[in-house]
Every structure is written in structure tokens, then in C-alpha cells.
Design an enzyme around this catalytic site. Structure first.
Site: not given
Length: 425
Positions: A237, A242, A391
Site C-alpha cells: 500500500h 499512508y 464499494r
């Protein structure tokens, strides 16, 4: 087909103890029984109606339902479940909720499922409820999930992550006591109050060189655990603000040593993580990298130097040469000042630019993918090699089977669900 019984090695370095009552719970072989699937759910079987114009045929299969192979990984279609945080773990452990959630995608025909952002260290969790893979004890349940996907014929990977300056945040469903957080151990390339993501996040502190190496080693150790769990791939990731993204962007990396300044220096941390993961994950299996193609601040007044697509393209070339096989292209997340204009497929142009500029690197497009027709158009236009949805799968776990119907494709059903193919009065 593989057995669904866990064969993960016993923990050798765990701070966690099994509950005593588990020793009294018998395990029956019948619990590991499964129905073998003659075809992987989601695999192309033929047209639904061969009489329709342009009906699929052996030499005219929609790209979305053609198999895709990278190294030793072959998935039955080009549909990927993007990793989505569930905030449903305790001490980083996967649970029966994750087994049911991931299992539902496998039963319903997703080509590849990438499990949620999974922290390589306790302080790398976004929230106290996030998943982790920093301890050998966490391999057991993870392998149970992997085994379930595999007995359906499916493929599964896991996203290895460190949340950086966005760690120790509140979870959406659970109110944790302050003792569950780690406000003094939120780390980033550079620290200080001016680098707090927003008022709801913690003030990060700057990583020392020794701590940087510890994080790199933790990525490698987590990759080894993912391998022990039987994962078909791992995804690093490097997106969404992040830790890896923090190093890449000049907005969040203000270091003056060899991890900051030039693009080569800001990319050093990522490339060393890639090297550690590649060294600890089987060479015949592919590595994915999730990356934000832009900080999305080009129109923000006062910001002149940020992370953008040209730098991303250069990074894509470097990581390709370092051992990354697939780039999963997203955007944003690194600053609260970002300007995001969302619409169906809004991130696909980033994937397209990278695909055209970096031959030899497979590309995944993502960003409000709503149906099979839209996904097929992305592939037909050669904007990406795979299409991911997030989603949409939460709304429709059978998204892949719905997409098949939209494209006049008869896709394999799980045998236990096969009666759902037709509607009877």
C-alpha cells in the site's frame, strides 16, 4: 483442490496466547468438507443468448471475462475486489466476519480478492480496529480465509500497509478508550504540528534511520507470513496518504537526509520496501503496488510542489525494474487540502497514462466502477489490464455475476448457488 484445513506453522514469535477453552474444543474432519467446483465461480462458460447480435463466442469473449495471467497467478476474469478497511479486528486478528465477507466475494465470482489494508506493525494501523500481520499468531485465521477462497477455485491477496501520519485514528463503528490508541507513536518521514493531517488526526513524529529500517523489515516479515498463509499475491500500500505516500510526496517529506529531497531520495523507502517484500514472497507469485497518482492539489492556491502523475510514471518504471508486477492506480489521500471531483471512472485516466508510458507493467484501474459495461469499456479502450471495484462490491457482492449478465455472458456459479441463475414462479 487444496484442503481447507489450516496447515500454518505454529507461532514462533507471538505475544498472544490461545484461550484455554480452545484446547477443549474438538476439531472434526467433517467441518473441513467442501463441494468441489467444476469451474471457478465467475469463469466464462459461453453466451447467455447466442442469438443476440455480437453474442460472445469462443473467439469473441468480452475482455472482462477473459482469464488474466501474471507469473503463476491466473484469475478467471479481469474483476478485482479492491481492498476495503472493515475496522473489525481486535489486536489485528482476522475474524469470522472477514471469513464471511471475503468468502462471499469468492462464492460470487470475483476474479481476484485483495484483502484490506493490513498493518505490518501495531503502530501502522489506521485505527485500533484494523487488521494486522505483525505476529505469527495472526497467520492462523488468515490461512483459514485463504483456504476457503481456494476451495471455491478463487484467488486472493492481501494489502500490506503502514498508516504513517494517519495512524491512531478513530474507528467508524466502535468507540475505543484512549488507552487503545498510540498518540505518541504516530510516525512519518517528517514530524511536527504543521504535518498533522487535520484536527481529527494525531501530530506525527519523525522517523529515525533505525526506525525506517525496522519498518522496511516489518514489510518483509509480513510478506513472509502472507506466503505462509498461502496468499496468491501481496499488494504493497503506497497510496492514500499512508506512510509510503508520505515519503514520496514533497508535501509530507521534508527530510534532508538520503530519504528526502530529490525524487530518487523520496522513492528510496518505497524501493527498499519492494526489495524486502520481493525477498520474502515466492518469486513465482506477483507483487502488486497500490499508488496514488496525484495528491490532487494542482488547483489549490499556495501549493507549488506536490506529488503528481509525471513523478508517478517515473516511480512506476523504477518499481517495475525492482520487482513489482502490477500497479493498482488510485489518487489522493495525502492532504486534507485535496480537491477531488468524483464521477464514474474518475481515476481511470491516471491508469491509462501509466499503462501507455510504462510497458511491461500491468495496470489496475479503479474509481467508481459501477457495472460490467463500464468495466468492459475500460479494457476495450486499453486503459488498463484489470478493473477493480470497492464499494460496488459492498452493495452487490455478486457484482461479477451481474456484470456477466450485462455482457450476455454465462458465467460459472458456485454449485450451491446455481439455482439462482434463473427465476421461477
Amino acid at each position: 483442490m487444496p484442503s481447507s484445513q489450516s496447515t500454518a506453522a505454529a507461532p514462533v514469535n507471538s505475544i498472544y496466547e490461545p484461550i484455554a477453552s480452545s484446547k477443549n474444543r474438538p476439531i472434526y474432519p467433517q467441518e473441513n468438507y467442501y463441494i468441489e467446483q467444476p469451474a471457478t465461480p465467475g469463469a466464462y462458460l459461453g453466451p447467455i443468448d447466442a442469438s443476440l447480435p455480437n453474442a460472445p463466442s469462443a473467439d469473441n469473449i468480452p475482455l472482462l471475462f477473459q482469464p488474466f495471467t501474471i507469473k503463476d497467478l491466473t484469475i478467471p476474469n479481469r474483476i478485482v475486489v479492491a481492498p476495503m478497511c472493515m475496522y473489525s479486528s481486535l489486536d489485528g486478528f482476522f475474524t469470522n466476519f472477514h471469513l464471511a465477507s471475503i468468502g462471499s466475494f469468492a462464492i460470487n465470482g470475483a476474479g481476484l480478492i485483495i484483502q484490506e489494508a493490513t498493518a505490518v506493525l501495531p503502530n501502522g494501523r489506521i485505527t485500533p480496529g484494523c487488521a494486522g500481520l505483525w505476529d505469527d499468531a495472526q497467520v492462523y485465521k488468515l490461512k483459514e480465509i485463504v483456504d476457503f477462497v481456494h476451495v471455491q477455485g478463487g484467488k486472493v491477496g492481501i494489502q500490506l500497509a503502514h498508516a504513517g501520519r494517519k495512524a491512531s485514528a478513530g474507528a467508524p463503528y466502535t468507540k475505543y478508550p484512549e488507552s487503545a490508541f498510540w498518540p505518541e507513536d504516530v510516525i512519518a518521514p517528517s514530524g511536527g504540528a504543521h504535518l498533522q493531517w487535520d484536527k481529527h488526526h494525531r501530530v506525527p513524529r519523525e522517523l529515525s534511520l533505525a526506525e525506517i529500517q525496522q519498518v522496511i523489515d516489518a514489510f518483509g516479515a509480513a510478506a513472509a507470513r502472507a506466503s505462509r498463509a498461502g496468499m496468491d499475491t501481496v499488494e504493497i500500500h503506497g497510496a492514500h496518504g499512508y506512510l509510503i505516500h508520505n515519503f514520496l510526496s514533497p508535501l509530507t517529506n521534508q527530510r534532508t537526509d538520503h530519504y528526502g529531497g530529490s525524487l530518487e531520495n523520496r522513492a528510496r523507502f518505497l524501493l527498499e520496501v519492494v526489495k524486502a517484500v520481493r525477498a520474502n514472497f515466492p518469486a513465482e507469485k506477483p507483487i502488486f503496488l497500490r499508488i496514488s497518482a496525484s495528491d490532487l492539489v494542482e488547483e489549490v492556491e499556495g501549493i507549488e510542489d506536490s506529488w503528481e502523475i509525471e513523478q508517478t510514471i517515473q516511480i512506476a518504471k523504477w518499481v517495475r525494474d525492482a520487482g513489482v508486477d502490477v500497479l493498482h492506480v488510485s489518487s489522493g489521500g495525502n492532504t486534507s487540502q485535496q480537491k477531488i471531483l468524483t464521477s464514474p471512472g474518475y481515476q481511470v485516466p491516471f491508469a491509462e497514462q501509466i499503462k501507455r508510458a510504462v510497458p511491461g507493467l500491468a495496470v489496475v484501474a479503479v474509481g467508481i466502477i459501477l457495472d460490467g459495461l463500464q468495466a468492459e469499456e475500460v479494457l476495450k479502450s486499453e486503459k488498463a489490464d484489470l478493473v477493480a471495484a470497492g464499494r460496488t462490491f459492498l452493495r452487490h457482492p455478486n457484482f461479477a455475476l451481474n456484470a456477466a449478465r450485462e455482457l450476455n455472458v454465462k458465467a460459472a456459479f458456485s454449485q450451491q448457488y446455481s439455482r439462482g441463475r434463473t427465476i421461477h414462479s
